[in-house]
Design an enzyme around this catalytic site. Structure first.
Site, PDB file in Angstrom:
ATOM      1  N   HIS A  17      39.808  63.328  26.880  1.00 44.86           N
ATOM      2  CA  HIS A  17      39.753  64.091  28.138  1.00 44.86           C
ATOM      3  C   HIS A  17      41.020  64.904  28.369  1.00 44.86           C
ATOM      4  CE1 HIS A  17      36.075  61.970  28.792  1.00 44.86           C
ATOM      5  NE2 HIS A  17      36.711  60.820  28.662  1.00 44.86           N
ATOM      6  N   SER A  29      33.301  58.413  31.201  1.00 48.74           N
ATOM      7  CA  SER A  29      33.563  58.952  29.871  1.00 48.74           C
ATOM      8  C   SER A  29      32.286  58.911  29.029  1.00 48.74           C
ATOM      9  CB  SER A  29      34.720  58.198  29.219  1.00 48.74           C
ATOM     10  OG  SER A  29      35.120  58.821  28.019  1.00 48.74           O
TER      11      SER A  29
END
Length: 307
Positions: free
Chosen positions: A190, A86
């Site tokens: 996401h 991430s």
């Protein structure tokens, strides 16, 4: 071969930066970064409580700063590959020479603010599912309207969506899943919920002058190595609204012949996954400066093995 990895949001804990600021030059470096992005990183890394550092706009720059600071403390390291989970991908981009430290911090400041703004539109969150078979779990999540936002490998998938959808997951776990653990993040990262942040990152990316990676950069979009700086930045932009495939990154580490993996501060999450998914690969998490000697020894061992 040594792999250097950087964790994502949720790895931060109150006060975790405190011992790192005692290293020579560290406090001055963090102060300069703080001035550059308009955020008191030292305060948030040493004195702020869990709620304050859970704020996306704070957590993301704090994690990148900690990763850069702890990696610099290792000295001159030449890993065989780098990757990040991430927001850790921005840290990894700095490791690979794609972005300098200042550019990485400016980009992550924009990212954190944009994602916090997107998260405020709808109440959303993320939960980790422990155990289960991805072929069973993923369709079950989609049936509930959730996104498998992080496919981490070693039996761990992170679901993301609205709080109502996550509550439904608690009541209706996929077959084989032992536990559902809410994560300390403030949005459904996401996923489609982050689409508004993509446009702001695209704009910020226009001001960057990325260099091509000097070491293998493994992208968490698909586990592939990326050869150009422009492509790395493009993936950093799109990544906020697309799932993280850390499982595919680990498959690439294995294919490249990884023998050691070091996770920069605040390490622990990715090394825990690697211990289960990469048998035979030595792992070390940089939690405090007390871990530096062991990390340097592991680096020396990895270098000697490839000599």
């Amino acid at each position: 071969m040594l792999v250097l990895v950087a964790p994502g949001q949720g790895a931060q804990t109150p006060g975790f930066l405190t011992p790192w600021l005692d290293l020579p030059g560290a406090a001055d470096r963090v102060a300069a970064w703080s001035d550059a992005i308009g955020l008191d990183l030292a305060h948030y890394g040493t004195k702020a409580d869990a709620d304050a550092i859970r704020d996306t706009a704070v957590a993301q720059p704090l994690l990148v700063a900690a990763g850069l600071l702890s990696a610099a403390a290792l000295g001159d390291v030449a890993p065989g590959a780098v990757a990040g989970h991430s927001v850790g991908e921005i840290t990894a981009a700095a490791f690979a020479g794609v972005l300098d430290d200042a550019a990485a911090l400016r980009l992550v400041r924009t990212r954190g603010l944009a994602m916090a703004e997107a998260a405020a539109i709808t109440e959303t969150g993320m939960s980790a599912l422990l155990g289960g078979d991805p072929e069973v779990t993923v369709p079950h999540l989609e049936k509930l309207g959730l996104t498998p936002a992080n496919v981490n490998g070693a039996g761990q998938i992170v679901a993301a969506g609205t709080l109502e959808e996550l509550a439904a997951l608690e009541a209706d776990k996929p077959e084989g899943v032992r536990r559902v653990v809410p994560l300390k993040v403030a949005g459904a990262f996401h996923t489609r919920h982050m689409a508004p942040a993509v446009a702001k990152l695209e704009e910020a990316a226009q001001a960057l002058a990325p260099a091509d990676p000097t070491v293998r950069y493994v992208s968490n979009k698909d586990g592939q190595t990326v050869a150009t700086g422009a492509e790395v930045v493009s993936r950093l932009v799109g990544q906020v609204a697309n799932p993280v495939r850390w499982d595919l990154c680990m498959e690439t580490f294995q294919a490249l012949g990884a023998t050691a993996l070091i996770e920069v501060c605040p390490g622990g999450t990715l090394t825990g996954i690697a211990k289960r998914a990469l048998p035979g690969v030595k792992t070390l998490a940089l939690k405090t400066p007390d871990d530096l000697d062991a990390a340097r020894a592991l680096i020396a061992e990895a270098i000697e093995a490839t000599a």
